[in-house]
Design an enzyme around this catalytic site. Sequence first.
Site, PDB file in Angstrom:
ATOM      1  N   ASP A  23      51.464  27.586   8.576  1.00 53.68           N
ATOM      2  CA  ASP A  23      50.253  26.911   9.029  1.00 53.68           C
ATOM      3  C   ASP A  23      50.243  25.513   8.411  1.00 53.68           C
ATOM      4  O   ASP A  23      51.213  25.113   7.748  1.00 53.68           O
ATOM      5  CB  ASP A  23      49.011  27.707   8.616  1.00 53.68           C
ATOM      6  CG  ASP A  23      48.721  27.567   7.123  1.00 53.68           C
ATOM      7  OD1 ASP A  23      49.652  27.780   6.317  1.00 53.68           O
ATOM      8  OD2 ASP A  23      47.588  27.226   6.767  1.00 53.68           O
ATOM      9  N   LYS A  29      54.370  22.119   5.694  1.00 57.67           N
ATOM     10  CA  LYS A  29      54.792  22.895   4.533  1.00 57.67           C
ATOM     11  C   LYS A  29      56.250  23.349   4.607  1.00 57.67           C
ATOM     12  O   LYS A  29      56.674  24.183   3.809  1.00 57.67           O
ATOM     13  CB  LYS A  29      53.885  24.125   4.380  1.00 57.67           C
ATOM     14  CG  LYS A  29      52.414  23.768   4.241  1.00 57.67           C
ATOM     15  CD  LYS A  29      51.532  24.994   4.278  1.00 57.67           C
ATOM     16  CE  LYS A  29      50.066  24.593   4.286  1.00 57.67           C
ATOM     17  NZ  LYS A  29      49.166  25.756   4.396  1.00 57.67           N
ATOM     18  N   GLY A  63      45.462  28.375  -0.719  1.00 60.06           N
ATOM     19  CA  GLY A  63      45.947  29.399   0.203  1.00 60.06           C
ATOM     20  C   GLY A  63      46.795  28.804   1.295  1.00 60.06           C
ATOM     21  O   GLY A  63      46.769  27.603   1.556  1.00 60.06           O
ATOM     22  N   THR A  64      47.556  29.687   1.973  1.00 58.75           N
ATOM     23  CA  THR A  64      48.433  29.265   3.056  1.00 58.75           C
ATOM     24  C   THR A  64      49.029  30.510   3.706  1.00 58.75           C
ATOM     25  O   THR A  64      48.796  31.636   3.252  1.00 58.75           O
ATOM     26  CB  THR A  64      49.561  28.358   2.522  1.00 58.75           C
ATOM     27  OG1 THR A  64      50.268  27.795   3.615  1.00 58.75           O
ATOM     28  CG2 THR A  64      50.541  29.143   1.666  1.00 58.75           C
ATOM     29  N   THR A  65      49.809  30.319   4.743  1.00 57.96           N
ATOM     30  CA  THR A  65      50.611  31.400   5.330  1.00 57.96           C
ATOM     31  C   THR A  65      51.975  30.839   5.697  1.00 57.96           C
ATOM     32  O   THR A  65      52.070  29.838   6.405  1.00 57.96           O
ATOM     33  CB  THR A  65      49.959  31.984   6.592  1.00 57.96           C
ATOM     34  OG1 THR A  65      48.610  32.383   6.296  1.00 57.96           O
ATOM     35  CG2 THR A  65      50.735  33.207   7.068  1.00 57.96           C
TER      36      THR A  65
END
Length: 213
Positions: free
Chosen positions: A31, A47, A14-16
Site C-alpha cells: 500500500d 514502499k 502501520g502498512t501492508t
Amino acid sequence: MTEPWDTSCEIRTGTTILAVEFDGGVIVASDSRVSAGEFVSNRVFDKLAPLHERIYCALSGSAADAQAVADMVNYHQDLHSLDMDDAPLVVAAANLVKGISYKYKEELSAHLLVAGWDRRHGGQVYATLSGMLIRQPFAIGGSGSTYIYGYVDSAFKSRMSREECVQFATNALALAMSRDGSSGGVIYMVTITKTGSEHTIIAGADLPQFYDE
C-alpha cells in the site's frame, strides 16, 4: 492519557506489504499510506525499494529506518556487483538485510521482505525479521497483514501464473487496506523477471470491492 505535545509516548505506524513467487519471477507489492498514530503523513509513499536491478524489498515499520536499511544494502550490492562483474544473488541481498536488521535491532524499527530474480534460483521471496532468514513461496507483513492471513492461506496455490499472482496480490492488499486504518492509498507493484522489473500503480478507485458499501 498524554498531552499531544508529549513526544515521549510511542507513535504507532502501520502498512501492508506482500511478495509472491511465480514460475519465472516474483511480484512485490504494498500500500502507500505512511501514518504516525492517527495522523497520515504521506498518502502515496512508494514502499518498494530497489536493492539491485532485479532485487527489491518491501518496507514496513519506521519509514526512515526501513529506507536507511534499503539504502545501505543497495550500496553494498552495487559494490559486490562491481567486484564480481556479475549481478548479485537474491539470497546475498537478503542476508545483508538480515545482518543489518539483527545488528541494529535495538536501534531500528524495520521489517523488510526481500524478493527478486537471479540466474541461479530464479524468482525468490525471503522474510527477514530480527536475524531470521527464511525463503517462502509468499510472505506478508505490516499491520494490515493480520487481517488477511485467512485470505492468503486459502487463496494461495502453488505454481500460480504471473496473472494469478497479480490478482492474488491485488486482492490481498485491497482487503487489508479496507480493514486496517494504517494501510491505504494506492497499490504499488513491481513484477521482476529475467528481463528486468515492471512497475505498476493501481489507483484506489480501481481496487476490487468485496462487499456493498
